[in-house]
Scaffold this active site. Structure first.
Site, PDB file in Angstrom:
ATOM      1  N   ASP A  36     -31.889  26.527  27.161  1.00  0.00           N
ATOM      2  CA  ASP A  36     -32.311  26.889  25.807  1.00  0.00           C
ATOM      3  C   ASP A  36     -33.684  27.548  25.827  1.00  0.00           C
ATOM      4  OD1 ASP A  36     -33.543  24.426  26.490  1.00  0.00           O
ATOM      5  OD2 ASP A  36     -33.716  23.836  24.375  1.00  0.00           O
ATOM      6  N   GLU A  72     -39.243  24.521  26.978  1.00  0.00           N
ATOM      7  CA  GLU A  72     -38.868  24.755  25.582  1.00  0.00           C
ATOM      8  C   GLU A  72     -40.103  24.972  24.709  1.00  0.00           C
ATOM      9  OE1 GLU A  72     -38.873  21.285  22.717  1.00  0.00           O
ATOM     10  OE2 GLU A  72     -36.860  21.268  23.574  1.00  0.00           O
TER      11      GLU A  72
END
Length: 388
Positions: free
Chosen positions: A127, A62
């Protein structure tokens, strides 16, 4: 062109000095101090985003994804390429086209590898993978680099193939990773903060050959709105066949460090996005809480709407500011910007709060915005053509 709320926000930010030196009306012609600080203090020379608050000095995928996005928004191609190379070489086994990046890398502390550096958890995080695919595609367009476009397309296809599933009654849905999020035959674990709608929309607009992306936009919107019955987003949610969304038993319906990004993404949606009003209104109780207390809560029981005793940190305030501005609550947004800046001055932000501030305050200051279809519009593209 700046939206009306951004023009209003620029006026009171200039008057109040809340953005501590950033000039919203001409952000593209000025340095981006928050990005420069992040690059200097948090990114290594070889392109690793380091969470120094952890004993293992970890890097998460991330963080690499966000770093790539900020480098693109800042028109910093040298840093972008270092981040991309480190990510590919260390998280994706040297080939990002063939492997989604491992979630976490750092100093190992267990087993025969204790004390060595490398992948700690190889399971990808969707994500991060979405942001990497999105940013590569936008970098290819903005910097006219086919290599980025091709790689972004391949990463996106792999996300669709390895990190989504068709859930009964919901349709194709993003899973948080390839492994570990389908604990029972009729139950899935989902994360509302993993599906920023501008990112999902852009991937659907660019990758038109696969209808799965359009379905993901639809399921993502339902995930964001329908998991917040009291107006507060949970960190995690369950989806059970025949029942729909249910409280996640592992996280006890808590809304905290994951969920704060849901309000952030909502605040950055383009005014003409057809889902913007629905999403903004879904979280009105959070805006009401901040208006009453002067700060966001650190923890919320999202099923009962009750709160923990502690205030969210400065990163939380930075994340909430665009959401409040999008509601037209300019004074409340300014107060959260000021709170974030004050707390950062008292104690330097760690990795995650820095990221929240780069997104939230960077968006408010005009360093970047999103069109209704998710297209990234960095300030340098239109205001500073000489920097291309």
């Amino acid at each position: 062109m700046a939206t009306p709320w951004l023009r209003r926000l620029g006026r009171w930010c200039l008057l109040a000095g809340a953005l501590a030196g950033a000039v919203p009306a001409a952000a593209a012609t000025c340095p981006w101090p928050d990005w420069e600080a992040f690059r200097r203090t948090t990114i290594s020379q070889d392109g690793r985003v380091i969470d120094a608050s952890t004993p293992q000095q970890v890097t998460v995928s991330e963080g690499q994804a966000y770093g790539l996005f900020f480098a693109l928004a800042a028109n910093d191609r040298a840093t972008f390429d270092r981040l991309l190379a480190w990510t590919e070489n260390n998280l994706a086994q040297g080939d990002l086209a063939a492997h989604l990046p491992a979630w976490i890398w750092g100093r190992r502390s267990e087993g025969g590898q204790a004390g060595t550096w490398g992948v700690i958890d190889a399971n990808p995080a969707s994500d991060a993978d979405l942001w990497i695919a999105y940013t590569l595609l936008e970098a290819g367009r903005l910097w006219n680099e086919r290599r980025y476009t091709a790689l972004g397309t391949l990463v996106a296809r792999r996300v669709l193939r390895e990190e989504t599933a068709v859930l009964p009654g919901l349709g194709r849905t993003l899973l948080p990773g390839p492994v570990g999020f389908h604990p029972e035959p009729d139950l899935w674990r989902l994360n509302p903060s993993y599906v920023p709608l501008p990112v999902m929309r852009r991937l659907a607009a660019v990758l038109t050959e696969d209808s799965g992306w359009k379905a993901l936009v639809d399921s993502s919107a339902r995930l964001i709105v329908d998991t917040a019955p009291q107006g507060f987003s949970p960190d995690w949610a369950g989806y059970r066949k025949g029942r729909g969304f249910v409280a996640d038993t592992q996280s006890r319906a808590d809304g905290s460090y994951n969920a704060i990004r849901v309000y952030l993404w909502a605040g950055m949606m383009a005014p003409r996005d057809p889902l913007r009003t629905t999403v903004l209104q879904a979280f009105r109780p959070m805006a009401d809480y901040v208006a009453t207390r002067g700060h966001p809560p650190e923890h919320v029981d999202t099923q009962t709407g009750t709160f923990g005793p502690n205030a969210g940190n400065g990163g939380f305030s930075a994340a909430l500011a665009p959401y409040l501005a999008a509601l037209g609550q300019d004074a409340a947004a300014a107060a959260q910007v000021s709170r974030a800046r004050t707390l950062a001055a008292q104690a330097p932000f760690g990795y995650y709060s820095q990221v929240l501030a780069l997104f939230g305050l960077g968006h408010l200051a005009g360093h970047f915005r999103f069109e209704a279809d998710g297209t990234l519009v960095p300030a340098w593209e239109s205001t500073c053509p000489a920097t291309r």
